[in-house]
Scaffold this motif. Structure first.
Motif, short mmCIF file in Angstrom:
data_model
loop_
_atom_site.label_atom_id
_atom_site.label_comp_id
_atom_site.label_asym_id
_atom_site.label_seq_id
_atom_site.Cartn_x
_atom_site.Cartn_y
_atom_site.Cartn_z
N PHE A 22 0.83 -1.21 0.00
CA PHE A 22 0.00 0.00 0.00
C PHE A 22 0.87 1.26 0.00
N GLY A 25 2.66 1.75 -3.43
CA GLY A 25 1.76 2.28 -4.45
C GLY A 25 1.38 3.73 -4.20
N TYR A 26 1.11 4.05 -2.93
CA TYR A 26 0.72 5.42 -2.58
C TYR A 26 1.85 6.40 -2.86
N ARG A 29 2.41 6.91 -6.55
CA ARG A 29 1.35 7.74 -7.15
C ARG A 29 1.56 9.22 -6.82
N SER A 43 2.85 -0.51 -12.89
CA SER A 43 1.47 -0.87 -12.60
C SER A 43 0.96 -1.98 -13.51
N ILE A 209 -1.85 -5.45 -3.77
CA ILE A 209 -2.19 -4.26 -2.99
C ILE A 209 -1.47 -3.03 -3.54
N ALA A 210 -0.22 -3.19 -3.99
CA ALA A 210 0.52 -2.05 -4.54
C ALA A 210 -0.18 -1.52 -5.79
N SER A 213 -3.38 0.31 -4.74
CA SER A 213 -3.05 1.61 -4.14
C SER A 213 -2.58 2.60 -5.21
N VAL A 218 -8.58 8.19 -4.14
CA VAL A 218 -9.55 8.38 -3.05
C VAL A 218 -10.64 9.37 -3.43
N SER A 271 -7.06 -9.98 -0.16
CA SER A 271 -6.08 -9.63 -1.20
C SER A 271 -6.56 -10.00 -2.60
N LEU A 384 -12.97 -1.73 -3.50
CA LEU A 384 -12.48 -1.75 -2.12
C LEU A 384 -13.40 -2.57 -1.22
#
Length: 436
Positions: A22, A25-26, A29, A43, A209-210, A213, A218, A271, A384
Motif C-alpha cells: 500500500f 503504491g501510494y 502515485r 502498474s 495491494i501495490a 493503491s 480516493v 487480497s 475496495l
C-alpha cells in the motif's frame, strides 16, 4: 536464545506485504502521478504480472481440489440420506445467515440514512444484465459435459458431477476402493501444492495491494463516503460479532480460537477479492487447522464459495436504501421484506454468473421499483468493498463448515483447540527439514 526465536509466520508476512504494498503504491502515485513509465512498466507491468500469476496459481488449484476432495468425501458417505442431511443443514445455514446479513444492513441504512440529502450530479447509466430464471438455474446445475464444466470453472456443475461420481465409486466394491485410494493420494498431493502456493503469498499480495493503491484514487469516495463507511461497518460487525455468536450458540466452541485460525484465510480473501481463488486455502485450513473432516469440508466449502454471499447481501441491503434515499423514493416495510426475500433467494439463483453481486443488486432494485442506473453511483468504490465482503463470505463458509462438521460428528475438537495444529510451514523450512 536465538535458536528458540520464532520465525515470522505466514500471517505476519502477508500483513507486512499488504502494508508495504500500500505504501509503495501510494508513494509512487504521489511522486509520479502522471508517469507513463510507472503505468506501463510498474502498474501494468511488474505488479500486474506478479499479482495475476499469484491469483492464477490459486485458481489453478480450485477445480482439481474441489473435484478430488469432493469425490473423496462422497466415497465415505455410502448412505445417501447422510449426504442429503448434510446438504440440507448447509443450505439452511447459508440462507439463514444471508437473511440476517440483509436485515442488519437494511436496518443500519434506515437508521443512519447514508443517501439523505444526496443529489445526482451527473447523468447516470448502468447496463443491467438479466439474471437467469429458476428453470434455467435448475437445468444448468446438471452438466451435459463434465469436462467442459471443469474447464469453465462452473462450481455447481462440478459439485453435482463429483457427488454422483463419488457415490458410484462407493458402490462398486473392490474396484471402487482402489479408485477411492487413488483419489485420497491425489488429494494429499494437491494439498501439498496448496502449501507451496501459500508460501508465495507475500509476494503476490504485495503486488496486488501495490497496484490497487497505485491505481485507485480516493477522490471516488467523496460522493458516497457515508455509503462506504456504513457498508464497511456492517461488514465488520457481521464478520466479527454475528459469526462468532452463531458459532458459540450452535457448536459451543471457543470463537476466539476460530478468529485466530481464520486470519490467513481472511487475508487471502481480502487480497484476491475472490472466494473461489481463496478456496484452496480455505479447505486446507478447515481440514488441518479447524479439524473438520474432509467428508464435510469438501462439500460445504465449495458450495459456500458458490452460493453463500453474506458480504454481497450486506452491500445490496445498504445500496438499495442508499439509492432510494438519493432518488427520494420512499420504501415501506413490505418493500424491505421483499428485498430480504429476493436477495436471499437470488444468492442461489445467480450462483456462478459473472458479476453476480451487481446482477443480484439489479434484481433487487427492479423488485422494489428503483432505477437500476443508481448502481453507477457505487461502482467506483465497489472494488475496495469487494475485498472486505469476500473476507466476510469466506468466514461465513468456515463457520458453517465447523458447525455442520460438529453436528455430524465429523469434527476433531482437539485439533480445533490446538493453536499450533496444521500451521503452514514456510517453503524454506520445509526444504531444510527434507535435507536434514
Amino acid at each position: 536464545m536465538s535458536a528458540k526465536k520464532r520465525k515470522l509466520g505466514l500471517t505476519g508476512k502477508i500483513l507486512i506485504a499488504m502494508v508495504t504494498g500500500f505504501l509503495f503504491g501510494y508513494l509512487l502515485r504521489e511522486i509520479a502521478p502522471d508517469s507513463q513509465f510507472v503505468k506501463d512498466y510498474i502498474s501494468d507491468g511488474v505488479l500486474h504480472v506478479v499479482g495475476t500469476i499469484f491469483v492464477n496459481c490459486l485458481k489453478m488449484l480450485v477445480v482439481p481440489l474441489v473435484f478430488v476432495s469432493l469425490v473423496c468425501g462422497t466415497c465415505s458417505l455410502s448412505d445417501p440420506s447422510k449426504l442429503g442431511k448434510l446438504g440440507g443443514k448447509t443450505l439452511a445455514f447459508y440462507l439463514f445467515t444471508t437473511a440476517i446479513a440483509l436485515a442488519f444492513a437494511i436496518s443500519a441504512a434506515v437508521i443512519f440514512q447514508p443517501g439523505a440529502g444526496g443529489q445526482l450530479t451527473a447523468n447516470l447509466s448502468y447496463d443491467a444484465k438479466e439474471a437467469p430464471g429458476l428453470a434455467d438455474v435448475l437445468i444448468s446445475m446438471v452438466p451435459t459435459n463434465p469436462i467442459k464444466a471443469m474447464t469453465d470453472g462452473n462450481m455447481l456443475q462440478i459439485i453435482i458431477f463429483a457427488v454422483i461420481f463419488g457415490f458410484a465409486v462407493s458402490h462398486v466394491g473392490d474396484k471402487g476402493r482402489r479408485v477411492a485410494a487413488l483419489f485420497e493420494d491425489l488429494n494429499e498431493v494437491i494439498m501439498k501444492v496448496v502449501t507451496l502456493v501459500m508460501s508465495l503469498a507475500p509476494y503476490g499480495v504485495f503486488a496486488l495491494i501495490a497496484k490497487l493503491s497505485l491505481t485507485l484514487g480516493v477522490d471516488k469516495l467523496k460522493d458516497v463516503f457515508m455509503y462506504f463507511v456504513l457498508v464497511l461497518a456492517v461488514l465488520m460487525f457481521h464478520g466479527m460479532v454475528v459469526y462468532p455468536v452463531l458459532l458459540k450458540f450452535f457448536s459451543g466452541l471457543n470463537p476466539l480460537m476460530f478468529v485466530r485460525k481464520m486470519r490467513d484465510v481472511q487475508l487471502f480473501a481480502f487480497s484476491t477479492a475472490s472466494s473461489n481463488a481463496t478456496l484452496p486455502v480455505t479447505m486446507e485450513t478447515a481440514e488441518h487447522r479447524m479439524g473438520v473432516n474432509n467428508r464435510v469440508a469438501s462439500f460445504t466449502l465449495p458450495l459456500g464459495a458458490t452460493i453463500n454471499m453474506d458480504g454481497t447481501a450486506i452491500m445490496q441491503g445498504v445500496a438499495t436504501v442508499f439509492i432510494a434515499q438519493v432518488y427520494n423514493v420512499h420504501l415501506g416495510f413490505g418493500d424491505y421484506v421483499s428485498v430480504v426475500i429476493t436477495a436471499t433467494l437470488a444468492s442461489i439463483g445467480t450462483a456462478g454468473v459473472p458479476g453476480v453481486g451487481l446482477i443480484m443488486l439489479a434484481m433487487v432494485l427492479k423488485q422494489v421499483g428503483l432505477p437500476v442506473e443508481g448502481i453507477a453511483m457505487i461502482i467506483g468504490v465497489d472494488r475496495l468493498l469487494d475485498m472486505v465482503r469476500t473476507a466476510v463470505n469466506v468466514t461465513g463458509d468456515m463457520v458453517a463448515t465447523v458447525i455442520v462438521g460438529k453436528s455430524e460428528k465429523d469434527f476433531n475438537e482437539d485439533v480445533y483447540n490446538d493453536s499450533e495444529a496444521g500451521k503452514t510451514k514456510g517453503l524454506e523450512e520445509q526444504l531444510s527439514e527434507k535435507s536434514a
